[in-house]
Design a protein around this motif. Structure first.
Motif, PDB file in Angstrom:
ATOM      1  N   LEU B 368      -4.411  37.175 -50.333  1.00 35.31           N
ATOM      2  CA  LEU B 368      -5.407  37.954 -50.101  1.00 35.31           C
ATOM      3  C   LEU B 368      -6.381  38.220 -51.003  1.00 35.31           C
ATOM      4  N   ALA B 369      -6.220  38.363 -52.271  1.00 38.48           N
ATOM      5  CA  ALA B 369      -7.332  38.669 -53.467  1.00 38.48           C
ATOM      6  C   ALA B 369      -8.069  37.393 -53.489  1.00 38.48           C
ATOM      7  N   LEU B 371      -8.638  34.862 -51.454  1.00 43.97           N
ATOM      8  CA  LEU B 371      -8.767  34.212 -50.040  1.00 43.97           C
ATOM      9  C   LEU B 371     -10.181  33.634 -49.934  1.00 43.97           C
ATOM     10  N   LYS B 422      -0.054  38.150 -55.933  1.00 47.73           N
ATOM     11  CA  LYS B 422      -1.541  38.601 -55.334  1.00 47.73           C
ATOM     12  C   LYS B 422      -2.242  38.611 -56.566  1.00 47.73           C
ATOM     13  N   TRP B 423      -2.166  39.099 -57.594  1.00 46.43           N
ATOM     14  CA  TRP B 423      -3.065  39.118 -58.579  1.00 46.43           C
ATOM     15  C   TRP B 423      -3.086  38.077 -59.558  1.00 46.43           C
TER      16      TRP B 423
END
Lengths: 337, 530
Positions: B368-369, B371, B422-423
């Motif tokens: 998500l981060a 994308l 994600k990070w």
């Protein structure tokens, strides 16, 4: 017989049926079954019945495409019925009175729809007005615009002369092209337009970055924001797309009626929402999809058709539809795990 | 302390209270008493079990082992309403008043005075005025409560409790939103209530408050009662020792890495969560983190540590003041998107509320981060996303059948790994970790400690918040301690002891001996020395 394969197949079937898609599919099958049982002396087996069912569901279905995008993002769009009317009268004015070519009239109509959607999107996403209120306001505003543009009267092929008498002009080619059936008189053009809208919305949701972002916003807006998702922009786009789809529906409506009626589309937004919810897309946002909406559109569209070929009066039809929506949504409710 | 014949029995006596959440025991054989006319302070670190004990007393948690007596009779309140009927009122941090309703309607909410079904406004207002007068308050009782200041609302809340024949009042950090004079008023009121024979249970993280109003202190640690003593016999140093207590064995080896260049520098940094006109939750922070370094931020509830990270990450938009430098360049971060673009990542302290989208798959969350980078031209590349997820998830040791599983279906530890993945996806240069090990099992915790060593070895700078003291001391190369939004102490690895960190967090130890913030020159000297 391979026992293992059968068991795997059974597992697969169980899994599919336990999901929202499976349940929406069961609802559709049940409706079809009702059609088979109450087939109105064979009318249900005629191709014309299915053709009409699809044609009648198409305008609602186009609205449901945009509605799905907004609902997955955690919003709601009550304005689509009014935007449909505004675009219908605009389209009729442009095509009948001003003799615009289709190549100009169609983009202009979609622009009108998109601007309306953009306005409610701006109010909801940027100004943080609750989507229900923001689009309710747009619903009232667009209805007013429709009446303003049309002067409160149907925009038809009866054109008033300077001396006050009326003359009839030809139905514009744009309307005739849409209000036709192709492929040996079997497929209505509006149904094809619905299919195209479905494909566009599906591609945007499933394959575009924006689709992933709108699912994330609907699922957990704060987490999406803290992950760098452009929340305002993505939500705004959902409403713009809903407005454009409402514009498409408005053109189709005008073409089918051969006129632009400022009173058209009243209550259509609620039918579109019912179709989306029937498919199993969650009103809470974050879950759902275009496939589900297709199932919902077919279920409600066929239900209406089956009741009408059995000559159930409108009163009964509405009451039955309401009951079945509740029943379907109850079975769709996610069980707490 | 109890001294008259009427106070032979305590108002409340809890004996052998044990409470489990699933496999976790949060309270073990705790005894607790409240006598009339005393302020009984309940002290302990975050997670010591104070809130759980209060929730049992207040009828929120109903299944527990042990016994509870109110006025000498066995009782087992099954709801806050039942607890209130027994005379026990809990005044929560989030007040239970209905904002748009008038003062008198709030006081009588749930016990409205009626005649034939119609509300009797006159008598309600009259009684409310009398009740407030007893507390030394004079208000327009017809005004909506939301128009009053926080402190007044708290008084109204207390008046509401008293209107129901209450003799045990529990206050859970009542001063967290109050200023100095407002605190004085509250303490005056507490004095009056004591005089009327009420027993008051008071939870606070502030040493000065304990010194001012405590008659008796009970300390909990890790769900066990450490002890209970009259306030006069428990000097603050001893109290701190009771709260910390445990032996610190080196459970988490921290490999001190080579420190690189300065990665983050904050000068006079303040955070205003409600925008520039609201209250600052973090004030005048000076801070520096170097590449490869873990700087721990210590602080108890309400210290502002989480807001420091959120503000730094741009989550409060324009609600920050002061200078921020990343790798020597001044930056102005107004949105999480800008922070991410600058290589800053924030692991929030609540993965379900703010960290993950539980309805999406592992791949969707893990990408998500990042994308934008993974979908050049706007169209997604599912294969690319899978490879990218694989790359960050594999080293985290996430064991799962498929990356298409919904994150909501994973265990807490695995969810946290997805949030971390994600990070890592954005290849951060500065990691802001807020409670990275909250709510996960010990095995997963150790994996995360191990990862933190790896990340710093790669040159990532880490700003770490954790409410677990051993974790804070074992992982941090340097510790700064916040109390009410200000830095009260700064320790290097050798000088950080649980006692010193905790007393700084409770506001007893201050920089330079008073509340003055260090000048930039002092700040420079300290950071260079550290």
């Amino acid at each position: 017989m391979d026992n293992g394969a059968m068991r795997r197949g059974g597992e697969w079937l169980k899994q599919v049926l336990s999901g929202p898609a499976g349940r929406a599919f069961i609802a559709l099958v049940l409706v079809a079954l009702v059609g088979v049982i109450f087939n109105a002396e064979g009318a249900f087996y005629k191709i014309a019945t299915h053709r009409d069912a699809l044609r009648q569901a198409s305008v609602y279905g186009i609205l449901a495409c945009g509605m799905t995008l907004v609902i997955i993002g955690g919003g709601i769009d009550l304005a689509v019925g009014s935007i449909l009317a505004l675009v219908a009268v605009s389209c009729a004015t442009l095509a009948i009175h001003w003799n615009w070519s289709s190549w100009l009239a169609i983009p202009a109509c979609l622009l009108i729809g998109g601007c309306c959607g953009g306005l409610s999107g701006f109010t909801a996403a940027r100004l943080r007005v609750q989507p229900f209120i923001a689009t309710l306001a747009m619903m009232v505003f667009a209805r007013g615009m429709a009446k303003y543009v049309s002067g409160g009267m149907k925009v038809s092929t009866a054109v008033q002369n300077p001396d006050g008498t009326y003359r009839y002009v030809d139905v514009p080619p744009l309307f005739e092209a849409i209000d036709r059936r192709i492929l040996g008189d079997t497929v209505p053009v509006v149904t094809l337009i619905f299919a195209a809208c479905l494909a566009v919305a599906w591609a945007a949701l499933a394959w575009h970055r924006w689709g992933r972002q709108i699912y994330a916003i609907g699922g957990n807006e704060e987490a999406a924001r803290l992950s760098g998702v452009p929340v305002v922009f993505a939500k705004l786009w959902a409403y713009v797309m809903s407005g454009v789809f409402a514009g498409v529906a408005g053109i189709c409506q005008a073409a089918q009626e051969h006129q632009g009626d400022p009173e058209a589309g009243v209550g259509y937004e609620l039918i579109a929402i019912a179709m989306v919810v029937m498919g199993g897309t969650s009103l809470m946002g974050g879950r759902g999809g275009m496939g589900l909406t297709l199932l919902g559109v077919l279920t409600i569209g066929y239900l209406d058709k089956i009741l009408s070929i059995n000559a159930v009066p409108e009163a009964g039809r509405l009451m039955l539809t309401g009951t079945i929506i509740v029943a379907a949504v109850l079975t769709q409710r996610r069980r707490r795990s | 302390m109890p001294d008259s014949a009427s106070t032979l029995a305590p108002l409340v006596r809890m004996t052998g209270v044990t409470k489990r959440f699933g496999p976790v025991t949060v309270l073990r054989q705790v005894d607790f008493e409240v006598w009339p006319g005393e302020v009984h302070v309940l002290a302990g670190e975050n997670g010591a079990g104070k809130s759980t004990l209060i929730k049992i007393l207040g009828g929120v948690h109903t299944d527990f082992e042990g016994s509870l007596e109110v006025h000498g009779r066995p009782a087992r309140p099954r709801s806050p309403t039942e607890a209130a009927a027994l005379g026990v009122s809990v005044i929560h941090q989030e007040l239970s008043l209905v904002g748009p309703m008038s003062v008198s309607d709030n006081i009588f909410l749930g016990q409205t005075l009626t005649r034939g079904g119609w509300v009797r406004d006159g008598p309600q207002r009259q009684q409310t005025r009398r009740l407030l007068a007893e507390l030394g308050l004079e208000l327009d009782v017809r005004r909506p409560v939301e128009e009053f200041a926080m402190a007044t609302r708290q008084m109204i809340e207390i008046a509401k409790a008293l209107s129901r024949r209450t003799d045990v009042i529990v206050m859970d950090e009542p001063t967290s939103a109050l200023n100095g004079p407002e605190v004085d008023r509250l303490f005056n009121l507490i004095g009056q209530l004591k005089g009327q024979g009420c027993g008051i249970v008071y939870i606070t993280h502030k040493m000065e408050e304990i010194e001012r109003i405590a008659d008796r202190i009970t300390v909990l640690r890790d769900g066990v009662r450490v002890g209970s003593a009259p306030a006069g016999q428990l000097p603050s140093a001893e109290l701190i020792r009771w709260m910390v207590g445990r032996e610190l064995n080196e459970q988490f080896p921290r490999h001190t890495p080579r420190l690189g260049a300065e990665r983050l520098r904050l000068e006079n940094f303040s955070v205003y969560p409600e925008g520039g006109s609201g209250r600052a939750s973090v004030q005048g922070i000076n801070l520096s983190v170097r590449s490869g370094e873990i700087v721990g931020v210590g602080g108890l509830q309400g210290s502002g540590a989480s807001d420091l990270l959120l503000g730094l990450f741009g989550a409060y938009g324009d609600g920050t003041r002061g200078r921020v430098q990343l790798e020597g360049r001044p930056v102005r971060i107004r949105a999480p998107r800008q922070a991410i673009a600058a290589g800053v990542a924030l692991l929030t302290n609540d993965r379900k509320a703010t960290g993950l989208v539980l309805s999406l798959s592992i791949v969707a969350n893990a990408t998500l981060a990042g994308l934008n980078r993974l979908s050049p031209g706007g169209w997604r590349r599912p294969r690319l996303e899978e490879v990218a997820s694989e790359r960050v998830i594999r080293p985290l040791g996430l064991r799962t059948a498929s990356f298409d599983l919904e994150v909501g279906a994973l265990s807490g530890g695995n969810q946290q790994k997805v949030a971390i993945a994600k990070w890592l996806q954005i290849e951060p240069r500065l990691l802001l970790l807020d409670e990275p090990t909250r709510g996960i099992d010990i095995g997963a915790k150790h994996e995360i400690y191990h990862l933190m060593n790896q990340w710093t070895a790669q040159g990532i700078a880490i700003l770490l918040i954790t409410s677990e003291m051993p974790e804070l001391l074992a992982l941090s190369d340097r510790v700064i301690v916040l109390h009410r939004g200000r830095v009260t102490a700064e320790f290097d690895r050798a000088s950080a002891t649980p006692e010193r960190v905790l007393s700084a967090a409770m506001g007893t130890e201050r920089l330079s001996g008073n509340q003055r913030d260090p000048t930039p020159a002092e700040f420079d000297r300290r950071t260079q020395a550290g």
